[in-house]
Motif scaffolding. Structure first.
Motif, PDB file in Angstrom:
ATOM      1  N   GLU A  82      39.286  23.268  38.977  1.00 17.25           N
ATOM      2  CA  GLU A  82      38.074  22.649  38.432  1.00 17.25           C
ATOM      3  C   GLU A  82      37.267  21.958  39.528  1.00 17.25           C
ATOM      4  O   GLU A  82      36.036  22.057  39.576  1.00 17.25           O
ATOM      5  N   ARG A  85      35.470  24.577  41.439  1.00 18.88           N
ATOM      6  CA  ARG A  85      34.361  25.110  40.640  1.00 18.88           C
ATOM      7  C   ARG A  85      33.163  24.161  40.685  1.00 18.88           C
ATOM      8  O   ARG A  85      32.025  24.591  40.896  1.00 18.88           O
ATOM      9  N   LEU A  86      33.429  22.865  40.545  1.00 20.55           N
ATOM     10  CA  LEU A  86      32.341  21.891  40.567  1.00 20.55           C
ATOM     11  C   LEU A  86      31.688  21.789  41.946  1.00 20.55           C
ATOM     12  O   LEU A  86      30.462  21.683  42.054  1.00 20.55           O
ATOM     13  N   GLU A  88      31.513  24.208  44.171  1.00 16.03           N
ATOM     14  CA  GLU A  88      30.717  25.431  44.316  1.00 16.03           C
ATOM     15  C   GLU A  88      29.404  25.311  43.553  1.00 16.03           C
ATOM     16  O   GLU A  88      28.351  25.740  44.028  1.00 16.03           O
ATOM     17  N   LYS A  89      29.455  24.708  42.364  1.00 15.69           N
ATOM     18  CA  LYS A  89      28.249  24.516  41.560  1.00 15.69           C
ATOM     19  C   LYS A  89      27.263  23.607  42.284  1.00 15.69           C
ATOM     20  O   LYS A  89      26.057  23.866  42.307  1.00 15.69           O
ATOM     21  N   LEU A  90      27.779  22.537  42.882  1.00 16.56           N
ATOM     22  CA  LEU A  90      26.918  21.649  43.660  1.00 16.56           C
ATOM     23  C   LEU A  90      26.271  22.377  44.831  1.00 16.56           C
ATOM     24  O   LEU A  90      25.070  22.259  45.070  1.00 16.56           O
ATOM     25  N   GLU A  92      25.686  25.554  45.191  1.00 16.10           N
ATOM     26  CA  GLU A  92      24.697  26.503  44.684  1.00 16.10           C
ATOM     27  C   GLU A  92      23.410  25.777  44.295  1.00 16.10           C
ATOM     28  O   GLU A  92      22.307  26.223  44.609  1.00 16.10           O
ATOM     29  N   GLY A  93      23.562  24.652  43.615  1.00 18.80           N
ATOM     30  CA  GLY A  93      22.389  23.869  43.218  1.00 18.80           C
ATOM     31  C   GLY A  93      21.616  23.360  44.416  1.00 18.80           C
ATOM     32  O   GLY A  93      20.382  23.432  44.460  1.00 18.80           O
TER      33      GLY A  93
END
Length: 108
Positions: A82, A85-86, A88-90, A92-93
């Protein structure tokens, strides 16, 4: 700076503008960690790690491995998944935000 060959590539990887990278590379060069070399044309400057820069990079990689090991002792496997995943999301953003022109700028 693995995989980074130019200041433009470094700016892209760090999600910062060219002047910020230029200042960063100035400091790294002053500290003897990188050197600028001529590129294919006058607009392109290649970056090359010095021996001291490679030693510093190895120390950073070892510190990263140590942090990863510490995280693995503290978090469960599902928590690590998790967290990744978070993160990676940051990333990408931030990449999307960096790719957008700033206020008052027109797209190139």
């Amino acid at each position: 700076m693995r995989g980074v060959r130019t200041q433009a590539e470094l700016a892209e990887r760090l999600l910062v503008d060219a002047p910020a990278v230029s200042r960063l590379v100035d400091r790294l060069e002053e500290e003897g960690l990188v050197k600028r070399c001529a590129g294919e044309d006058r607009r392109c400057v290649k970056l090359q790690a010095t021996d001291a820069g490679r030693v510093a990079m190895e120390a950073l990689e070892e510190a990263t491995r140590s942090l990863d090991e510490d995280a693995a002792r503290i978090l469960t496997e599902s928590e690590l998944v998790e967290l990744n995943r978070l993160l990676e999301k940051l990333l990408e953003g931030w990449s999307q935000v960096a790719a957008q022109p700033g206020e008052g700028e027109s797209p190139s």
